[in-house]
Design an enzyme around this catalytic site. Structure first.
Site, PDB file in Angstrom:
ATOM      1  N   LYS A   1       0.779  -1.230  -0.050  1.00  0.00           N
ATOM      2  CA  LYS A   1       0.006  -0.040  -0.063  1.00  0.00           C
ATOM      3  C   LYS A   1       0.832   1.169  -0.030  1.00  0.00           C
ATOM      4  CE  LYS A   1      -4.530  -1.513   1.697  1.00  0.00           C
ATOM      5  NZ  LYS A   1      -5.557  -1.393   2.670  1.00  0.00           N
TER       6      LYS A   1
ATOM      7  N   LYS B   1      -4.615  -9.619  -7.014  1.00  0.00           N
ATOM      8  CA  LYS B   1      -5.899  -9.621  -6.289  1.00  0.00           C
ATOM      9  C   LYS B   1      -7.070  -8.717  -6.735  1.00  0.00           C
ATOM     10  CE  LYS B   1      -5.763  -7.900  -2.266  1.00  0.00           C
ATOM     11  NZ  LYS B   1      -5.474  -7.413  -0.717  1.00  0.00           N
TER      12      LYS B   1
ATOM     13  N   LYS C   1     -10.666  -3.383  -4.185  1.00  0.00           N
ATOM     14  CA  LYS C   1     -11.374  -2.032  -4.231  1.00  0.00           C
ATOM     15  C   LYS C   1     -10.634  -0.827  -5.039  1.00  0.00           C
ATOM     16  CE  LYS C   1     -13.315  -2.986   0.221  1.00  0.00           C
ATOM     17  NZ  LYS C   1     -13.066  -2.666   1.586  1.00  0.00           N
TER      18      LYS C   1
HETATM   19  P1  TYM Z   1     -10.969  -5.382   3.808  1.00  0.00           P
HETATM   20  O1  TYM Z   1     -11.955  -4.290   3.897  1.00  0.00           O
HETATM   21  O2  TYM Z   1      -9.770  -4.882   2.572  1.00  0.00           O
HETATM   22  O3  TYM Z   1     -11.696  -6.557   3.202  1.00  0.00           O
HETATM   23  C1  TYM Z   1     -12.731  -7.172   3.904  1.00  0.00           C
HETATM   24  C2  TYM Z   1     -12.428  -8.748   3.799  1.00  0.00           C
HETATM   25  O4  TYM Z   1     -12.846  -8.914   2.476  1.00  0.00           O
HETATM   26  C3  TYM Z   1     -11.424  -9.875   2.277  1.00  0.00           C
HETATM   27  N1  TYM Z   1     -11.160  -9.768   0.792  1.00  0.00           N
HETATM   28  C4  TYM Z   1     -10.939 -10.927  -0.002  1.00  0.00           C
HETATM   29  N2  TYM Z   1     -11.123 -12.107   0.166  1.00  0.00           N
HETATM   30  C5  TYM Z   1     -11.025 -13.005  -1.084  1.00  0.00           C
HETATM   31  N3  TYM Z   1     -10.423 -12.177  -2.083  1.00  0.00           N
HETATM   32  C6  TYM Z   1     -10.136 -11.219  -2.523  1.00  0.00           C
HETATM   33  N4  TYM Z   1      -9.847 -10.329  -3.523  1.00  0.00           N
HETATM   34  C7  TYM Z   1     -10.440 -10.390  -1.093  1.00  0.00           C
HETATM   35  N5  TYM Z   1     -10.115  -9.106  -1.057  1.00  0.00           N
HETATM   36  C8  TYM Z   1     -10.831  -8.785   0.165  1.00  0.00           C
HETATM   37  C9  TYM Z   1     -10.395  -9.614   3.419  1.00  0.00           C
HETATM   38  O5  TYM Z   1      -9.612 -10.515   3.679  1.00  0.00           O
HETATM   39  C10 TYM Z   1     -11.292  -9.401   4.540  1.00  0.00           C
HETATM   40  O6  TYM Z   1     -11.291 -10.420   5.142  1.00  0.00           O
HETATM   41  N6  TYM Z   1      -7.649  -5.303   7.722  1.00  0.00           N
HETATM   42  C11 TYM Z   1      -8.992  -5.559   7.299  1.00  0.00           C
HETATM   43  C12 TYM Z   1     -10.187  -5.208   8.140  1.00  0.00           C
HETATM   44  C13 TYM Z   1     -10.138  -5.380   9.579  1.00  0.00           C
HETATM   45  C14 TYM Z   1     -10.234  -6.627  10.086  1.00  0.00           C
HETATM   46  C15 TYM Z   1     -10.207  -6.238  11.311  1.00  0.00           C
HETATM   47  C16 TYM Z   1     -10.632  -7.831   9.657  1.00  0.00           C
HETATM   48  C17 TYM Z   1      -9.819  -4.518  10.324  1.00  0.00           C
HETATM   49  N7  TYM Z   1      -9.887  -5.111  11.575  1.00  0.00           N
HETATM   50  C18 TYM Z   1     -10.288  -7.426  12.412  1.00  0.00           C
HETATM   51  C19 TYM Z   1     -10.698  -8.978  10.718  1.00  0.00           C
HETATM   52  C20 TYM Z   1     -10.332  -8.629  12.098  1.00  0.00           C
HETATM   53  C21 TYM Z   1      -9.327  -5.331   5.884  1.00  0.00           C
HETATM   54  O7  TYM Z   1      -8.403  -4.250   5.420  1.00  0.00           O
HETATM   55  O8  TYM Z   1     -10.050  -6.074   5.011  1.00  0.00           O
END
Ligand code: TYM
Length: 345
Positions: A114, A206, A209
């Site tokens: 990032k 991947k 967004k």
């Molecule tokens: P975020 O917002 O990027 O994504 C949310 C969830 O979607 C999953 N994900 C994917 N799974 C499969 N293929 C993909 N291409 C893909 N893109 C995203 C992510 O693995 C995630 O589960 N840091 C985290 C948010 C967070 C969090 C937490 C998660 C903050 N605190 C505590 C669990 C526990 C994040 O940026 O997810």
């Protein structure tokens, strides 16, 4: 339900929720409601580690909440809220900033990706982000965390932080009468056929967004025409589909589409290949379009309806935050005692 098991997970309100978020995370959130108490959080404090337009942030917090509900999460039986309404997340994150080591954070691949080349210009928040994520989970002493593959390293860090806190403060933990494993070791739940959904334009990237090409992803708010167009245009190779999983190995685009199909249909890759192996992509893609539209269409429609009812969505978040705060405050009070702070009793 096993004793004391608790599920926590979060999704960032940044831009478009896509099929990767849905299949990698939200589908599993929905399933876990039958077996566990669950807390699902819209992580707005994480979102601002990269600058967000304030009005757009407000809109996307509501949109992610709407997606949770439209996908089948029950905010009455479980807890749905936005992170900034429970200040204990940020408080515990500060304590964890003082527990986690620089060397641990330096290894985080997501920060490197990032921040890119312009590392000096990344926010301090982006760097410390995994400590806040550990606090999100551990402020509830949650035991199970459903996430996509890309969050695995952050979960490992959360486990390291939990362990170091328990070790650093072991005497005080005992003196105050707590279990020596004050913080549990949270377990990642990375399940289903699509734990890492890839871009529809490039099977080595991947689905995300932030990809500038909207054709790289299926957004949860896409209508039937957009879904159909994106799947039809998805990159493939000239070979027919293989009959065995082995045949997907060096074919990332084929592997991705088969994985998406399997996850949407609730099947395995092997099931899908048994049905479509030997066939051309054109036929497979048409069936995938129908499946995707059937599964995602109603969710997108419900999301649009819910996002217009801002009073309802805001009430869900306020109610969830009130219930989350009770659990978080109990942990945070204990942490303050353990660390040696003085607080009003
Ligand atoms: P975020 O917002 O990027 O994504 C949310 C969830 O979607 C999953 N994900 C994917 N799974 C499969 N293929 C993909 N291409 C893909 N893109 C995203 C992510 O693995 C995630 O589960 N840091 C985290 C948010 C967070 C969090 C937490 C998660 C903050 N605190 C505590 C669990 C526990 C994040 O940026 O997810």
């Amino acid at each position: 339900m096993a004793a004391k098991e608790l599920v926590f997970s979060g999704v960032q309100p940044t831009g478009n929720l896509h099929l990767g978020n849905y299949l990698g995370a939200i589908v599993n959130f929905v399933k876990l409601q039958n077996t566990h108490n669950c807390i699902y959080c819209v992580v707005d404090l994480h979102a601002i580690t990269v600058w967000q337009d304030p009005a757009e942030l407000t809109r996307t917090i509501r949109e992610v909440t709407a997606a949770f509900i439209a996908a089948g999460i029950d905010p009455k039986k479980h807890i749905v809220f936005n992170q900034s309404q429970v200040s204990e997340h940020a408080e515990l994150a500060w304590v964890f900033n003082c527990v986690a080591r620089l060397g641990w954070l330096n290894r985080m691949t997501q920060f490197k990706e990032k921040a890119g080349k312009d590392r000096e210009n990344a926010s301090v928040g982006l760097y410390a982000y995994p400590n806040l994520m550990a606090a999100d989970i551990l402020v509830y002493r949650a035991t199970h965390v459903p996430v996509g593959e890309d969050q695995k390293q952050h979960l490992e860090l959360a486990r390291d932080i939990a362990q170091k806190f328990n070790n650093d403060f072991s005497d005080s933990i005992r003196t105050h009468g707590f279990n020596e494993k004050f913080f549990p070791q949270p377990e990642p739940l990375i399940t289903g056929a699509a734990t890492r959904v890839m871009s529809l334009r490039d099977g080595s990237k991947k689905m995300s967004k932030s990809d500038p090409s909207d054709y790289s992803r299926i957004n949860l708010t896409d209508d039937a025409d957009a879904i159909a167009q994106k799947i039809r245009k998805a990159k493939t190779d000239p070979e027919p589909l293989p009959s065995e999983e082995e045949g997907l190995k060096s074919r990332p685009e084929a592997d991705n589409l088969v994985g998406i199909y399997a996850a949407l249909a609730g099947q395995t890759r092997a099931d899908v290949l048994r049905e479509f192996g030997g066939g051309q992509f054109s036929g497979f893609k048409s069936t995938l379009v129908d499946l995707a539209v059937t599964k995602l269409g109603p969710i997108g429609a419900e999301m649009k309806k819910l996002t217009q009812d801002t009073a309802y969505v805001d009430a869900v978040l306020a109610d969830g935050a009130d219930r989350a705060r009770v659990i978080a405050a109990e942990t945070m009070n204990a942490v303050k005692d353990i660390v040696g702070f003085i607080r009003k009793k």
